[in-house]
Design a protein around this motif. Structure first.
Motif, PDB file in Angstrom:
ATOM      1  N   PRO A 155     -24.367 -23.175  34.041  1.00 39.57           N
ATOM      2  CA  PRO A 155     -25.479 -23.291  33.101  1.00 39.57           C
ATOM      3  C   PRO A 155     -25.859 -24.745  32.818  1.00 39.57           C
ATOM      4  CG  PRO A 155     -23.459 -22.744  31.938  1.00 39.57           C
ATOM      5  CD  PRO A 155     -23.144 -22.715  33.407  1.00 39.57           C
ATOM      6  N   ALA A 156     -27.154 -24.944  32.581  1.00 43.41           N
ATOM      7  CA  ALA A 156     -27.647 -26.289  32.250  1.00 43.41           C
ATOM      8  C   ALA A 156     -27.360 -26.635  30.791  1.00 43.41           C
ATOM      9  CB  ALA A 156     -29.142 -26.365  32.510  1.00 43.41           C
ATOM     10  N   VAL A 157     -27.071 -25.619  29.997  1.00 44.58           N
ATOM     11  CA  VAL A 157     -26.718 -25.826  28.597  1.00 44.58           C
ATOM     12  C   VAL A 157     -25.474 -24.986  28.303  1.00 44.58           C
ATOM     13  CG1 VAL A 157     -28.214 -23.996  27.721  1.00 44.58           C
ATOM     14  CG2 VAL A 157     -27.603 -25.866  26.223  1.00 44.58           C
ATOM     15  N   HIS A 158     -24.575 -25.537  27.536  1.00 41.87           N
ATOM     16  CA  HIS A 158     -23.328 -24.842  27.211  1.00 41.87           C
ATOM     17  C   HIS A 158     -23.433 -24.241  25.811  1.00 41.87           C
ATOM     18  CE1 HIS A 158     -21.449 -26.499  30.763  1.00 41.87           C
ATOM     19  NE2 HIS A 158     -22.033 -27.646  30.454  1.00 41.87           N
ATOM     20  N   VAL A 159     -22.797 -23.099  25.636  1.00 36.87           N
ATOM     21  CA  VAL A 159     -22.802 -22.412  24.343  1.00 36.87           C
ATOM     22  C   VAL A 159     -21.389 -22.428  23.784  1.00 36.87           C
ATOM     23  CG1 VAL A 159     -23.191 -20.215  23.173  1.00 36.87           C
ATOM     24  CG2 VAL A 159     -24.736 -20.941  25.004  1.00 36.87           C
ATOM     25  N   ASN A 160     -21.270 -22.852  22.538  1.00 40.15           N
ATOM     26  CA  ASN A 160     -19.988 -22.887  21.846  1.00 40.15           C
ATOM     27  C   ASN A 160     -20.099 -21.968  20.631  1.00 40.15           C
ATOM     28  OD1 ASN A 160     -17.666 -23.439  20.436  1.00 40.15           O
ATOM     29  ND2 ASN A 160     -18.070 -25.624  20.171  1.00 40.15           N
ATOM     30  N   ILE A 161     -19.394 -20.835  20.667  1.00 36.96           N
ATOM     31  CA  ILE A 161     -19.400 -19.881  19.551  1.00 36.96           C
ATOM     32  C   ILE A 161     -18.171 -20.161  18.702  1.00 36.96           C
ATOM     33  CG2 ILE A 161     -19.349 -17.449  18.891  1.00 36.96           C
ATOM     34  CD1 ILE A 161     -20.556 -16.833  21.676  1.00 36.96           C
ATOM     35  N   GLU A 162     -18.387 -20.542  17.440  1.00 34.48           N
ATOM     36  CA  GLU A 162     -17.264 -20.888  16.568  1.00 34.48           C
ATOM     37  C   GLU A 162     -16.476 -19.670  16.104  1.00 34.48           C
ATOM     38  OE1 GLU A 162     -18.422 -23.459  13.344  1.00 34.48           O
ATOM     39  OE2 GLU A 162     -18.736 -25.162  14.688  1.00 34.48           O
ATOM     40  N   ASP A 163     -17.125 -18.546  15.878  1.00 32.12           N
ATOM     41  CA  ASP A 163     -16.430 -17.362  15.373  1.00 32.12           C
ATOM     42  C   ASP A 163     -16.915 -16.132  16.137  1.00 32.12           C
ATOM     43  OD1 ASP A 163     -15.308 -15.235  13.997  1.00 32.12           O
ATOM     44  OD2 ASP A 163     -15.752 -16.056  12.012  1.00 32.12           O
ATOM     45  N   HIS A 164     -16.132 -15.701  17.111  1.00 35.14           N
ATOM     46  CA  HIS A 164     -16.525 -14.563  17.946  1.00 35.14           C
ATOM     47  C   HIS A 164     -16.558 -13.245  17.183  1.00 35.14           C
ATOM     48  CE1 HIS A 164     -16.883 -16.357  21.960  1.00 35.14           C
ATOM     49  NE2 HIS A 164     -16.020 -17.253  21.498  1.00 35.14           N
ATOM     50  N   SER A 165     -15.924 -13.177  16.026  1.00 40.75           N
ATOM     51  CA  SER A 165     -16.007 -11.939  15.236  1.00 40.75           C
ATOM     52  C   SER A 165     -17.399 -11.801  14.606  1.00 40.75           C
ATOM     53  CB  SER A 165     -14.921 -11.902  14.161  1.00 40.75           C
ATOM     54  OG  SER A 165     -15.166 -12.880  13.172  1.00 40.75           O
ATOM     55  N   LEU A 166     -18.079 -12.915  14.377  1.00 42.48           N
ATOM     56  CA  LEU A 166     -19.431 -12.876  13.819  1.00 42.48           C
ATOM     57  C   LEU A 166     -20.505 -12.819  14.899  1.00 42.48           C
ATOM     58  CD1 LEU A 166     -19.055 -15.536  10.973  1.00 42.48           C
ATOM     59  CD2 LEU A 166     -19.038 -13.042  10.756  1.00 42.48           C
ATOM     60  N   CYS A 167     -20.197 -13.387  16.055  1.00 40.78           N
ATOM     61  CA  CYS A 167     -21.140 -13.416  17.173  1.00 40.78           C
ATOM     62  C   CYS A 167     -20.339 -13.284  18.464  1.00 40.78           C
ATOM     63  CB  CYS A 167     -21.943 -14.724  17.157  1.00 40.78           C
ATOM     64  SG  CYS A 167     -23.118 -14.856  18.523  1.00 40.78           S
ATOM     65  N   PRO A 168     -20.151 -12.065  18.941  1.00 42.47           N
ATOM     66  CA  PRO A 168     -19.318 -11.879  20.130  1.00 42.47           C
ATOM     67  C   PRO A 168     -19.948 -12.398  21.425  1.00 42.47           C
ATOM     68  CG  PRO A 168     -20.118  -9.774  19.310  1.00 42.47           C
ATOM     69  CD  PRO A 168     -20.555 -10.809  18.327  1.00 42.47           C
ATOM     70  N   ARG A 169     -21.276 -12.517  21.441  1.00 41.20           N
ATOM     71  CA  ARG A 169     -21.944 -12.954  22.676  1.00 41.20           C
ATOM     72  C   ARG A 169     -23.217 -13.713  22.340  1.00 41.20           C
ATOM     73  NH1 ARG A 169     -25.589 -10.831  26.714  1.00 41.20           N
ATOM     74  NH2 ARG A 169     -24.890 -11.540  28.765  1.00 41.20           N
ATOM     75  N   TYR A 170     -23.449 -14.783  23.061  1.00 45.29           N
ATOM     76  CA  TYR A 170     -24.674 -15.571  22.918  1.00 45.29           C
ATOM     77  C   TYR A 170     -24.998 -16.116  24.300  1.00 45.29           C
ATOM     78  CZ  TYR A 170     -27.990 -18.897  20.828  1.00 45.29           C
ATOM     79  OH  TYR A 170     -29.116 -19.590  20.464  1.00 45.29           O
TER      80      TYR A 170
END
Length: 178
Positions: free
Chosen positions: A93-108
Protein backbone atom coordinates in the motif's frame (compact mmCIF):
# COMPACT_ATOMS: atom_id res chain seq x y z
CA UNK A 1 -34.85 5.64 4.57
CA UNK A 2 -35.13 6.23 0.83
CA UNK A 3 -34.53 3.58 -1.82
CA UNK A 4 -34.35 4.27 -5.53
CA UNK A 5 -36.53 1.90 -7.55
CA UNK A 6 -34.19 2.17 -10.56
CA UNK A 7 -31.22 1.30 -8.35
CA UNK A 8 -33.05 -1.74 -6.95
CA UNK A 9 -33.89 -2.82 -10.53
CA UNK A 10 -30.17 -2.84 -11.36
CA UNK A 11 -29.49 -5.11 -8.39
CA UNK A 12 -32.45 -7.51 -8.68
CA UNK A 13 -32.43 -9.51 -11.89
CA UNK A 14 -35.73 -9.38 -13.78
CA UNK A 15 -37.45 -6.99 -11.36
CA UNK A 16 -40.59 -6.18 -13.32
CA UNK A 17 -43.00 -5.19 -10.56
CA UNK A 18 -44.12 -1.59 -10.35
CA UNK A 19 -42.61 0.59 -7.62
CA UNK A 20 -45.88 0.40 -5.69
CA UNK A 21 -45.86 -3.42 -5.91
CA UNK A 22 -42.25 -3.56 -4.68
CA UNK A 23 -43.15 -1.28 -1.76
CA UNK A 24 -46.15 -3.48 -0.93
CA UNK A 25 -43.97 -6.62 -0.97
CA UNK A 26 -41.44 -4.95 1.33
CA UNK A 27 -44.24 -3.89 3.69
CA UNK A 28 -45.82 -7.35 3.80
CA UNK A 29 -42.55 -9.25 4.33
CA UNK A 30 -39.97 -6.96 5.91
CA UNK A 31 -40.52 -3.33 6.86
CA UNK A 32 -43.22 -0.68 6.68
CA UNK A 33 -43.06 1.44 3.54
CA UNK A 34 -44.39 4.94 4.03
CA UNK A 35 -44.96 5.63 0.37
CA UNK A 36 -43.63 5.90 -3.15
CA UNK A 37 -42.97 9.19 -4.87
CA UNK A 38 -41.86 9.98 -8.38
CA UNK A 39 -38.49 11.68 -8.81
CA UNK A 40 -38.15 13.47 -12.16
CA UNK A 41 -34.91 14.81 -13.61
CA UNK A 42 -33.80 15.96 -17.05
CA UNK A 43 -32.76 12.52 -18.36
CA UNK A 44 -35.64 10.45 -17.05
CA UNK A 45 -37.38 9.59 -13.88
CA UNK A 46 -37.24 7.30 -10.91
CA UNK A 47 -39.49 6.34 -8.04
CA UNK A 48 -38.34 6.59 -4.45
CA UNK A 49 -39.61 4.02 -1.98
CA UNK A 50 -39.62 5.46 1.53
CA UNK A 51 -39.21 2.89 4.29
CA UNK A 52 -39.90 3.77 7.91
CA UNK A 53 -36.55 4.05 9.70
CA UNK A 54 -37.96 2.55 12.89
CA UNK A 55 -38.78 -0.67 11.09
CA UNK A 56 -35.13 -0.98 9.94
CA UNK A 57 -33.27 -0.21 13.17
CA UNK A 58 -32.94 -3.92 13.96
CA UNK A 59 -31.88 -4.74 10.36
CA UNK A 60 -28.59 -2.99 9.56
CA UNK A 61 -28.22 -5.37 6.61
CA UNK A 62 -31.00 -3.35 4.94
CA UNK A 63 -29.46 0.10 5.40
CA UNK A 64 -28.10 0.18 1.84
CA UNK A 65 -29.54 -0.52 -1.58
CA UNK A 66 -27.65 -3.80 -1.90
CA UNK A 67 -29.12 -5.11 1.34
CA UNK A 68 -32.64 -4.06 0.40
CA UNK A 69 -32.15 -5.56 -3.07
CA UNK A 70 -31.06 -8.84 -1.43
CA UNK A 71 -34.28 -8.77 0.60
CA UNK A 72 -36.45 -7.99 -2.44
CA UNK A 73 -34.71 -10.73 -4.45
CA UNK A 74 -35.37 -13.23 -1.66
CA UNK A 75 -39.03 -12.19 -1.37
CA UNK A 76 -39.59 -12.50 -5.11
CA UNK A 77 -37.36 -15.52 -5.74
CA UNK A 78 -35.09 -13.55 -8.06
CA UNK A 79 -31.33 -13.45 -8.47
CA UNK A 80 -29.27 -10.73 -6.78
CA UNK A 81 -26.74 -8.92 -9.01
CA UNK A 82 -23.37 -8.26 -7.36
CA UNK A 83 -22.41 -4.59 -7.98
CA UNK A 84 -18.74 -5.20 -7.16
CA UNK A 85 -16.38 -5.88 -10.04
CA UNK A 86 -13.18 -7.76 -9.09
CA UNK A 87 -10.04 -5.64 -9.28
CA UNK A 88 -6.38 -6.06 -8.48
CA UNK A 89 -4.75 -3.69 -6.05
CA UNK A 90 -1.06 -3.02 -5.45
CA UNK A 91 0.66 -5.56 -3.18
CA UNK A 92 2.24 -2.86 -1.04
CA UNK A 93 0.00 0.00 0.00
CA UNK A 94 1.00 3.60 -0.69
CA UNK A 95 -0.44 4.57 2.69
CA UNK A 96 -0.22 2.59 5.91
CA UNK A 97 -3.07 2.19 8.39
CA UNK A 98 -2.43 2.02 12.12
CA UNK A 99 -5.46 0.95 14.19
CA UNK A 100 -4.92 1.76 17.87
CA UNK A 101 -7.79 -0.34 19.25
CA UNK A 102 -8.97 -3.29 17.17
CA UNK A 103 -11.91 -3.88 19.52
CA UNK A 104 -13.34 -0.52 18.40
CA UNK A 105 -12.32 -0.82 14.75
CA UNK A 106 -11.46 -4.35 13.64
CA UNK A 107 -10.78 -3.36 10.02
CA UNK A 108 -9.89 -0.20 8.13
CA UNK A 109 -8.89 -0.22 4.46
CA UNK A 110 -7.14 2.47 2.47
CA UNK A 111 -6.45 2.97 -1.22
CA UNK A 112 -4.60 5.76 -2.97
CA UNK A 113 -5.91 7.17 -6.22
CA UNK A 114 -3.59 9.44 -8.14
CA UNK A 115 -4.16 12.10 -10.80
CA UNK A 116 -7.74 12.73 -9.73
CA UNK A 117 -9.35 16.05 -10.57
CA UNK A 118 -12.06 17.39 -8.29
CA UNK A 119 -15.02 18.32 -10.48
CA UNK A 120 -18.80 17.91 -10.65
CA UNK A 121 -20.04 14.33 -10.73
CA UNK A 122 -21.63 12.89 -13.86
CA UNK A 123 -25.35 13.54 -14.16
CA UNK A 124 -26.32 9.90 -13.51
CA UNK A 125 -24.53 9.96 -10.14
CA UNK A 126 -26.01 13.33 -9.16
CA UNK A 127 -29.53 12.07 -9.96
CA UNK A 128 -29.01 8.83 -8.07
CA UNK A 129 -27.87 10.70 -4.93
CA UNK A 130 -30.66 13.29 -5.19
CA UNK A 131 -33.26 10.52 -5.51
CA UNK A 132 -32.30 9.19 -2.08
CA UNK A 133 -32.06 12.60 -0.43
CA UNK A 134 -28.31 13.29 -0.70
CA UNK A 135 -26.92 16.51 -2.15
CA UNK A 136 -24.25 16.15 -4.83
CA UNK A 137 -21.05 18.01 -3.89
CA UNK A 138 -18.28 16.87 -6.26
CA UNK A 139 -16.98 13.63 -7.76
CA UNK A 140 -14.87 12.74 -4.71
CA UNK A 141 -17.50 13.30 -2.03
CA UNK A 142 -20.24 11.88 -4.22
CA UNK A 143 -18.51 8.56 -4.86
CA UNK A 144 -18.11 8.02 -1.10
CA UNK A 145 -21.81 8.82 -0.59
CA UNK A 146 -22.72 6.50 -3.48
CA UNK A 147 -20.88 3.58 -1.87
CA UNK A 148 -22.51 4.35 1.48
CA UNK A 149 -25.98 4.37 -0.11
CA UNK A 150 -25.32 1.20 -2.10
CA UNK A 151 -23.66 -1.09 0.42
CA UNK A 152 -24.16 0.82 3.71
CA UNK A 153 -20.41 1.14 4.17
CA UNK A 154 -19.34 4.59 5.32
CA UNK A 155 -16.27 5.98 3.57
CA UNK A 156 -14.07 9.01 3.71
CA UNK A 157 -11.73 10.57 1.17
CA UNK A 158 -8.51 12.28 2.22
CA UNK A 159 -6.27 14.57 0.21
CA UNK A 160 -2.95 12.71 0.35
CA UNK A 161 -1.05 15.98 0.00
CA UNK A 162 -2.49 17.07 3.36
CA UNK A 163 -1.59 13.90 5.28
CA UNK A 164 1.41 14.06 7.58
CA UNK A 165 3.55 11.22 6.29
CA UNK A 166 2.20 8.06 4.72
CA UNK A 167 0.11 6.85 7.66
CA UNK A 168 -3.53 7.05 8.72
CA UNK A 169 -3.99 6.54 12.46
CA UNK A 170 -7.39 5.19 13.47
CA UNK A 171 -8.18 6.06 17.08
CA UNK A 172 -10.85 7.42 19.40
CA UNK A 173 -11.23 11.16 19.67
CA UNK A 174 -9.19 12.90 22.30
CA UNK A 175 -9.68 16.15 24.14
CA UNK A 176 -7.97 19.02 22.41
CA UNK A 177 -4.94 20.39 24.22
CA UNK A 178 -4.45 24.14 24.25
Amino acid sequence: MKFSYNWLRELVEGLDLSPAEVARSITIHTAECEGVEQHVYNRGDDHVIEVDNKSLTHRPDLWGHYGMAREVAAILGRKLVDPVKPARFPASPAVHVNIEDHSLCPRYSALVFENVTVKPSPAWLQHRLEAVGLNPINNIVDVTNFVMAEIAQPMHAFDAAKLQGDEIIVRSARRRRD
